[in-house]
Design a protein around this motif. Structure first.
Motif, PDB file in Angstrom:
ATOM      1  N   LYS A  47       0.835  -1.203   0.000  1.00 43.53           N
ATOM      2  CA  LYS A  47       0.000   0.000   0.000  1.00 43.53           C
ATOM      3  C   LYS A  47       0.873   1.257   0.000  1.00 43.53           C
ATOM      4  CE  LYS A  47      -2.367   1.095   3.706  1.00 43.53           C
ATOM      5  NZ  LYS A  47      -3.427   1.141   4.734  1.00 43.53           N
ATOM      6  N   HIS A  48       1.923   1.258   0.807  1.00 40.76           N
ATOM      7  CA  HIS A  48       2.800   2.431   0.838  1.00 40.76           C
ATOM      8  C   HIS A  48       3.563   2.587  -0.475  1.00 40.76           C
ATOM      9  CE1 HIS A  48       1.998   2.194   5.204  1.00 40.76           C
ATOM     10  NE2 HIS A  48       1.971   3.502   5.037  1.00 40.76           N
ATOM     11  N   LYS A  49       3.927   1.479  -1.083  1.00 37.70           N
ATOM     12  CA  LYS A  49       4.582   1.553  -2.391  1.00 37.70           C
ATOM     13  C   LYS A  49       3.634   2.142  -3.431  1.00 37.70           C
ATOM     14  CE  LYS A  49       7.832  -2.201  -1.555  1.00 37.70           C
ATOM     15  NZ  LYS A  49       8.304  -3.521  -1.987  1.00 37.70           N
ATOM     16  N   GLU A  50       2.357   1.787  -3.364  1.00 39.15           N
ATOM     17  CA  GLU A  50       1.379   2.356  -4.299  1.00 39.15           C
ATOM     18  C   GLU A  50       1.177   3.847  -4.044  1.00 39.15           C
ATOM     19  OE1 GLU A  50       0.121   1.320  -7.028  1.00 39.15           O
ATOM     20  OE2 GLU A  50       0.491  -0.820  -6.924  1.00 39.15           O
ATOM     21  N   LEU A  51       1.201   4.267  -2.781  1.00 38.24           N
ATOM     22  CA  LEU A  51       1.100   5.696  -2.483  1.00 38.24           C
ATOM     23  C   LEU A  51       2.309   6.439  -3.054  1.00 38.24           C
ATOM     24  CD1 LEU A  51      -0.266   5.523   1.168  1.00 38.24           C
ATOM     25  CD2 LEU A  51      -1.446   6.538  -0.799  1.00 38.24           C
ATOM     26  N   ILE A  52       3.489   5.829  -2.963  1.00 40.35           N
ATOM     27  CA  ILE A  52       4.696   6.429  -3.548  1.00 40.35           C
ATOM     28  C   ILE A  52       4.546   6.515  -5.063  1.00 40.35           C
ATOM     29  CG2 ILE A  52       7.166   6.067  -3.983  1.00 40.35           C
ATOM     30  CD1 ILE A  52       7.231   4.723  -1.129  1.00 40.35           C
ATOM     31  N   ALA A  53       4.089   5.423  -5.670  1.00 43.47           N
ATOM     32  CA  ALA A  53       3.913   5.407  -7.129  1.00 43.47           C
ATOM     33  C   ALA A  53       2.899   6.458  -7.569  1.00 43.47           C
ATOM     34  CB  ALA A  53       3.488   4.014  -7.597  1.00 43.47           C
ATOM     35  N   LEU A  54       1.820   6.605  -6.824  1.00 44.77           N
ATOM     36  CA  LEU A  54       0.830   7.630  -7.142  1.00 44.77           C
ATOM     37  C   LEU A  54       1.459   9.015  -7.050  1.00 44.77           C
ATOM     38  CD1 LEU A  54      -2.033   8.647  -7.760  1.00 44.77           C
ATOM     39  CD2 LEU A  54      -2.506   8.488  -5.295  1.00 44.77           C
ATOM     40  N   ALA A  55       2.234   9.257  -5.999  1.00 43.04           N
ATOM     41  CA  ALA A  55       2.883  10.564  -5.843  1.00 43.04           C
ATOM     42  C   ALA A  55       3.816  10.848  -7.021  1.00 43.04           C
ATOM     43  CB  ALA A  55       3.644  10.609  -4.518  1.00 43.04           C
TER      44      ALA A  55
END
Length: 121
Positions: A47-55
């Protein structure tokens, strides 16, 4: 008002890349493996990796990235509050242009939100 249809955009991207996936199968398989390995659960949660990718998608002004990573965040159980905190960092790092794409990410989030269950009679 959103400037793009995130769900339609993902569909179009997938359709448009279909022939490329066939003609460049090895490269696309390599890309898919890189994505799978990079986004796997580890010391940093998926989930945190996806938040990074979104950013990164927001700061790189990539509407497709925004759509696909918002979809993944829904799948991973991200809350709107978590999303909004990450989006605040995007505004901090990206200024006004980042803010405009944060609006797109929020529109994508709302468009992809699971439908609320009907009220119990």
């Amino acid at each position: 008002m959103s400037t793009f249809d995130s769900i339609g955009l993902m569909k179009n991207i997938n359709e448009n890349l279909g022939p490329f996936r066939k003609s460049q199968g090895d490269a696309m398989q390599g890309f898919a493996q890189l994505a799978k390995a990079s986004m796997a659960e580890g010391l940093v949660s998926a989930k945190h990796k996806e938040l990074i990718a979104l950013a990164i998608g927001i700061t790189q002004h990539c509407a497709g990235c925004i759509a696909f990573h918002v979809k993944a965040l829904h799948r991973l159980g991200c809350t709107r509050g978590e999303l909004e905190e990450a989006l605040a960092v995007c505004v901090y790092m990206g200024g006004g242009p980042g803010l405009m794409l944060v609006a797109e990410a929020l529109a994508a989030w709302d468009a992809m939100a699971p439908a609320a269950p009907p009220p119990v009679a």
